[in-house]
Write an enzyme that holds these catalytic residues in place. Sequence first.
Site, PDB file in Angstrom:
ATOM      1  CE  LYS A 140     -15.028  12.932  -3.184  1.00  0.00           C
ATOM      2  NZ  LYS A 140     -13.656  12.473  -3.021  1.00  0.00           N
TER       3      LYS A 140
ATOM      4  NE  ARG B  59      -2.578  -1.088   3.630  1.00  0.00           N
ATOM      5  CZ  ARG B  59      -2.595  -2.247   4.290  1.00  0.00           C
ATOM      6  NH1 ARG B  59      -3.061  -3.331   3.706  1.00  0.00           N
ATOM      7  NH2 ARG B  59      -2.146  -2.317   5.534  1.00  0.00           N
TER       8      ARG B  59
ATOM      9  CD  GLU C 265     -17.508  11.816  -0.756  1.00  0.00           C
ATOM     10  OE1 GLU C 265     -16.503  11.820  -0.025  1.00  0.00           O
ATOM     11  OE2 GLU C 265     -17.669  11.025  -1.691  1.00  0.00           O
TER      12      GLU C 265
ATOM     13  CE  LYS D  60     -14.009  10.655   1.576  1.00  0.00           C
ATOM     14  NZ  LYS D  60     -13.719   9.664   0.529  1.00  0.00           N
TER      15      LYS D  60
HETATM   16  P1  13P Z   1     -14.611   7.946  -6.289  1.00  0.00           P
HETATM   17  O1  13P Z   1     -14.165   9.069  -7.184  1.00  0.00           O
HETATM   18  O2  13P Z   1     -13.980   6.624  -6.645  1.00  0.00           O
HETATM   19  O3  13P Z   1     -16.102   7.896  -6.146  1.00  0.00           O
HETATM   20  O4  13P Z   1     -14.032   8.228  -4.855  1.00  0.00           O
HETATM   21  C1  13P Z   1     -14.054   9.497  -4.362  1.00  0.00           C
HETATM   22  C2  13P Z   1     -14.238   9.466  -2.913  1.00  0.00           C
HETATM   23  O5  13P Z   1     -13.441   9.984  -2.168  1.00  0.00           O
HETATM   24  C3  13P Z   1     -15.436   8.800  -2.384  1.00  0.00           C
HETATM   25  O6  13P Z   1     -15.588   9.105  -1.041  1.00  0.00           O
END
Ligand code: 13P
Length: 340
Positions: free
Chosen positions: A220, A46, A178, A137
């Site tokens: 987001k 990773r 998000e 996030k």
């Molecule tokens: P994806 O662009 O693969 O949807 O992932 C973005 C992300 O951070 C989802 O929480």
Amino acid sequence: MNLDQLVEVANAMVAPGKGILAADESSSTIKKRFDAIKVESTEENRRDYREMLFRTETAMREHISGVILFDETIRQKAKDGTPLVKLIEAAGAIPGIKVDAGAKPLAGCPGETITEGLDGLRERLKEYYGLGARFAKWRAVIDIADGVPTWTSVKANAHALARYAALCQEANIVPIVEPEVLMDGDHDIQRCADVTEWVLKTVYEELYEQRVVLEGTVLKPNMIVPGKKSAKQASVEEVAERTVMVLERCVPVAVPGIAYLSGGQSDELATAHLDAMNRIGGFPWSMTFSYGRALQAAPQKAWGGKKENVSAAQAAFAHRAKMNGLASLGQWEKSLEKAA
Ligand code: 13P
């Protein structure tokens, strides 16, 4: 709270021509990605994989404004002992951190989830700031199905997002807010538009109630697309027009920028959609990417866990970063994909 700093970071995250690399896959998600390319998900693999991305100099410098990290990664060192956070900073990008603890079943609402992670968050944010994180996030997940989402889940998820965002700002960390409306299912594009509008309206009401300063946030969201299993798919132009319309109805002008998730769209389609929106233009925020899969699918495939593939994988990542950087300006062309 240092509002000037929050505003500065939020604006840098959505700077023209740049977007965010979401490299914050949890241990179980990165295992799924590695399984697909037949690489064992060890801590070293990773690390090697993510180090390879962060050392893709030109892409990082020119097209990546920030990187969302997982808890393991923000503490990891590169092979030569340099903290991975320092590699990101050296490329002029901002380190960020996923702080939610994942979406768990919501009591009383079969098939729906609530994102956990508020307990102890104030202390964790303090630690992450010390480790170099300047943004965070939190992903709320809203599914679409018969009778789903319920108001219970929309409200609870929006409330948790707002509680998270307020704690971030207290810690001088910019919250990426998000609320992801999933594209699984067979619903049409109108249903996605209706649910997303409902969710975003609720999120901004909750952010207000929790006293979050919008100038120091980044949204987001998902784009407005039909469900993956819908019989009626939409053109790039329709997705762009509907997404812009829903966001214009819901997102206050004070928000500096919108950074979309890719959500399972193919990498080229995610780029085409972003480009088409920016060609419409005229909206008050910048619109860019915060892609996970749409930035990483190509480099993962090219890498396959082999040292000899590192430069091919970096080239694949650099290409997607460049394409999306152009799309964030409305300057992408399909022919650039073919040429590459
Ligand atoms: P994806 O662009 O693969 O949807 O992932 C973005 C992300 O951070 C989802 O929480």
